[in-house]
Write a protein that holds these residues in place. Structure first.
Motif, PDB file in Angstrom:
ATOM      1  N   GLU A  50      -9.921  11.369  -7.006  1.00 30.68           N
ATOM      2  CA  GLU A  50      -9.224  12.234  -6.050  1.00 30.68           C
ATOM      3  C   GLU A  50      -8.401  13.258  -6.828  1.00 30.68           C
ATOM      4  O   GLU A  50      -7.800  12.932  -7.859  1.00 30.68           O
ATOM      5  N   PRO A  51      -8.329  14.505  -6.346  1.00 31.74           N
ATOM      6  CA  PRO A  51      -7.621  15.565  -7.105  1.00 31.74           C
ATOM      7  C   PRO A  51      -6.180  15.208  -7.446  1.00 31.74           C
ATOM      8  O   PRO A  51      -5.728  15.463  -8.565  1.00 31.74           O
ATOM      9  N   LEU A  57      -6.138  12.583 -10.260  1.00 30.73           N
ATOM     10  CA  LEU A  57      -6.560  13.190 -11.518  1.00 30.73           C
ATOM     11  C   LEU A  57      -5.463  14.095 -12.084  1.00 30.73           C
ATOM     12  O   LEU A  57      -5.266  14.156 -13.298  1.00 30.73           O
ATOM     13  N   ALA A  58      -4.752  14.803 -11.205  1.00 28.22           N
ATOM     14  CA  ALA A  58      -3.637  15.648 -11.657  1.00 28.22           C
ATOM     15  C   ALA A  58      -2.549  14.785 -12.282  1.00 28.22           C
ATOM     16  O   ALA A  58      -1.981  15.138 -13.326  1.00 28.22           O
ATOM     17  N   HIS A  59      -2.254  13.656 -11.653  1.00 27.46           N
ATOM     18  CA  HIS A  59      -1.255  12.724 -12.209  1.00 27.46           C
ATOM     19  C   HIS A  59      -1.687  12.205 -13.580  1.00 27.46           C
ATOM     20  O   HIS A  59      -0.876  12.153 -14.515  1.00 27.46           O
ATOM     21  N   ILE A  60      -2.962  11.834 -13.709  1.00 27.02           N
ATOM     22  CA  ILE A  60      -3.475  11.330 -14.987  1.00 27.02           C
ATOM     23  C   ILE A  60      -3.388  12.404 -16.060  1.00 27.02           C
ATOM     24  O   ILE A  60      -2.963  12.148 -17.193  1.00 27.02           O
ATOM     25  N   LEU A  61      -3.769  13.632 -15.718  1.00 31.39           N
ATOM     26  CA  LEU A  61      -3.728  14.736 -16.681  1.00 31.39           C
ATOM     27  C   LEU A  61      -2.305  15.017 -17.140  1.00 31.39           C
ATOM     28  O   LEU A  61      -2.043  15.190 -18.340  1.00 31.39           O
ATOM     29  N   LEU A  62      -1.355  15.032 -16.206  1.00 30.78           N
ATOM     30  CA  LEU A  62       0.044  15.260 -16.564  1.00 30.78           C
ATOM     31  C   LEU A  62       0.570  14.125 -17.446  1.00 30.78           C
ATOM     32  O   LEU A  62       1.290  14.376 -18.418  1.00 30.78           O
ATOM     33  N   LEU A  79       6.816  12.672 -10.755  1.00 30.13           N
ATOM     34  CA  LEU A  79       6.846  13.285  -9.418  1.00 30.13           C
ATOM     35  C   LEU A  79       5.473  13.208  -8.758  1.00 30.13           C
ATOM     36  O   LEU A  79       5.361  12.865  -7.574  1.00 30.13           O
ATOM     37  N   SER A  80       4.421  13.506  -9.516  1.00 34.54           N
ATOM     38  CA  SER A  80       3.065  13.440  -8.950  1.00 34.54           C
ATOM     39  C   SER A  80       2.703  12.003  -8.579  1.00 34.54           C
ATOM     40  O   SER A  80       1.966  11.764  -7.617  1.00 34.54           O
ATOM     41  N   GLY A  81       3.215  11.038  -9.352  1.00 31.53           N
ATOM     42  CA  GLY A  81       2.980   9.640  -8.998  1.00 31.53           C
ATOM     43  C   GLY A  81       3.596   9.287  -7.661  1.00 31.53           C
ATOM     44  O   GLY A  81       2.975   8.612  -6.821  1.00 31.53           O
ATOM     45  N   TRP A  82       4.819   9.761  -7.428  1.00 33.52           N
ATOM     46  CA  TRP A  82       5.481   9.519  -6.139  1.00 33.52           C
ATOM     47  C   TRP A  82       4.698  10.153  -4.993  1.00 33.52           C
ATOM     48  O   TRP A  82       4.632   9.611  -3.889  1.00 33.52           O
ATOM     49  N   LEU A  83       4.097  11.310  -5.259  1.00 31.71           N
ATOM     50  CA  LEU A  83       3.406  12.042  -4.200  1.00 31.71           C
ATOM     51  C   LEU A  83       2.034  11.463  -3.868  1.00 31.71           C
ATOM     52  O   LEU A  83       1.637  11.445  -2.693  1.00 31.71           O
ATOM     53  N   PHE A  84       1.312  11.013  -4.893  1.00 29.55           N
ATOM     54  CA  PHE A  84      -0.101  10.692  -4.684  1.00 29.55           C
ATOM     55  C   PHE A  84      -0.419   9.200  -4.674  1.00 29.55           C
ATOM     56  O   PHE A  84      -1.523   8.820  -4.300  1.00 29.55           O
ATOM     57  N   PHE A  85       0.504   8.344  -5.095  1.00 35.23           N
ATOM     58  CA  PHE A  85       0.280   6.901  -4.988  1.00 35.23           C
ATOM     59  C   PHE A  85       1.002   6.383  -3.752  1.00 35.23           C
ATOM     60  O   PHE A  85       2.151   6.773  -3.488  1.00 35.23           O
TER      61      PHE A  85
END
Length: 266
Positions: free
Chosen positions: A121-122, A125-130, A193-199
């Motif tokens: 999922e985008p 993947l964004a969280h992993i890349l960051l 922050l992306s972890g909070w948003l996408f998990f």
């Protein structure tokens, strides 16, 4: 294509580049940056091809323990090569190239961990890349801190080695360290922050230790950066806090993966 051939090619090129740089520094000579970069780029391209075949599987992204270590090491080497174009950090390659050789071989020949493929999922993947980029830059920072410690020790004892004689001045080395720390901390902030948003639940049982340790590491780096610019922290205090934050961060990611994949098998 099977990943064996690019893995072996990458390991051989990393070993060759390491041997060349090490011999030149042992002779108290400056390595040819163009040749060193060319060898490193070729190794990184072979490493990337190997990772492509190991990571991308029909079920999703196979980010097991050794694949993750190999991917983060590739990111570290890439970031260092990019940094070499504008700032004097080529000496760090002497530490990272052997690491690249080791992790690419472990990803190929090491035991496979028990891990579920990641749905591509985008947001995930964004969280992993960051996360990978943040870990990469903070790894560069911690090795920069270790080299700074070595440089300071040898200069105080008035016995600089061939490696140290090729370093920039101590003040420049320290400025580079805090530049890496700022960049790594900012990316770590975006990663959390992306972890909070996408998990759905960052404090679920299988993510709890990782999340808590990563947050504590974030606080350690934040305190260090605040102390640097408000209280003038530098030298051994800065290096100790850099190492502490880095250990927490690596424990958060690799410690939890090691336990889950090889001990708990979940």
């Amino acid at each position: 294509m099977h990943p064996l051939l690019p893995s072996l090619a990458a390991a051989g090129l990393y070993a060759g580049a390491t041997a060349y740089q090490g011999l030149r520094l042992a002779q108290r000579a400056v390595p040819d940056l163009r040749l060193l970069t060319a060898l490193s780029v070729l190794a990184l391209l072979a490493h990337s091809l190997s990772l492509y075949f190991q990571l991308i599987i029909p079920a999703g992204l196979n980010l097991d323990f050794f694949n993750a270590a190999s991917l983060i090491t590739a990111a570290i080497i890439l970031l260092t090569l990019l940094a070499c174009r504008t700032i004097p950090v080529a000496n760090l390659l002497l530490l990272f190239l052997p690491l690249g050789c080791l992790t690419v071989l472990l990803a190929q020949f090491g035991p496979a961990g028990t891990v579920r493929p990641i749905d591509e999922e985008p947001g995930i993947l964004a969280h992993i890349l960051l996360s990978i980029t943040a870990y990469g830059i903070l790894t560069i920072a911690v090795f920069q801190a270790l080299l700074l410690l070595l440089q300071d020790h040898q200069l105080k004892n008035k016995r600089p080695s061939g490696l140290i004689k090729n370093f920039p001045p101590l003040q420049t080395m320290e400025s580079l360290l805090f530049g890496f720390l700022w960049a790594g901390w900012a990316l770590l902030s975006l990663s959390l922050l992306s972890g909070w948003l996408f998990f759905e639940d960052l404090f679920a049982q299988h993510l709890l230790h990782k999340t808590l340790l990563a947050c504590v590491a974030w606080v350690v780096f934040a305190v260090l950066l605040w102390g640097r610019y408000q209280l003038g922290w530098r030298g051994h205090k800065a290096i100790r806090l850099t190492l502490a934050g880095f250990c927490l961060l690596m424990l958060a990611y690799f410690g939890s993966k090691l336990v889950r994949e090889f001990i708990l098998h979940i």
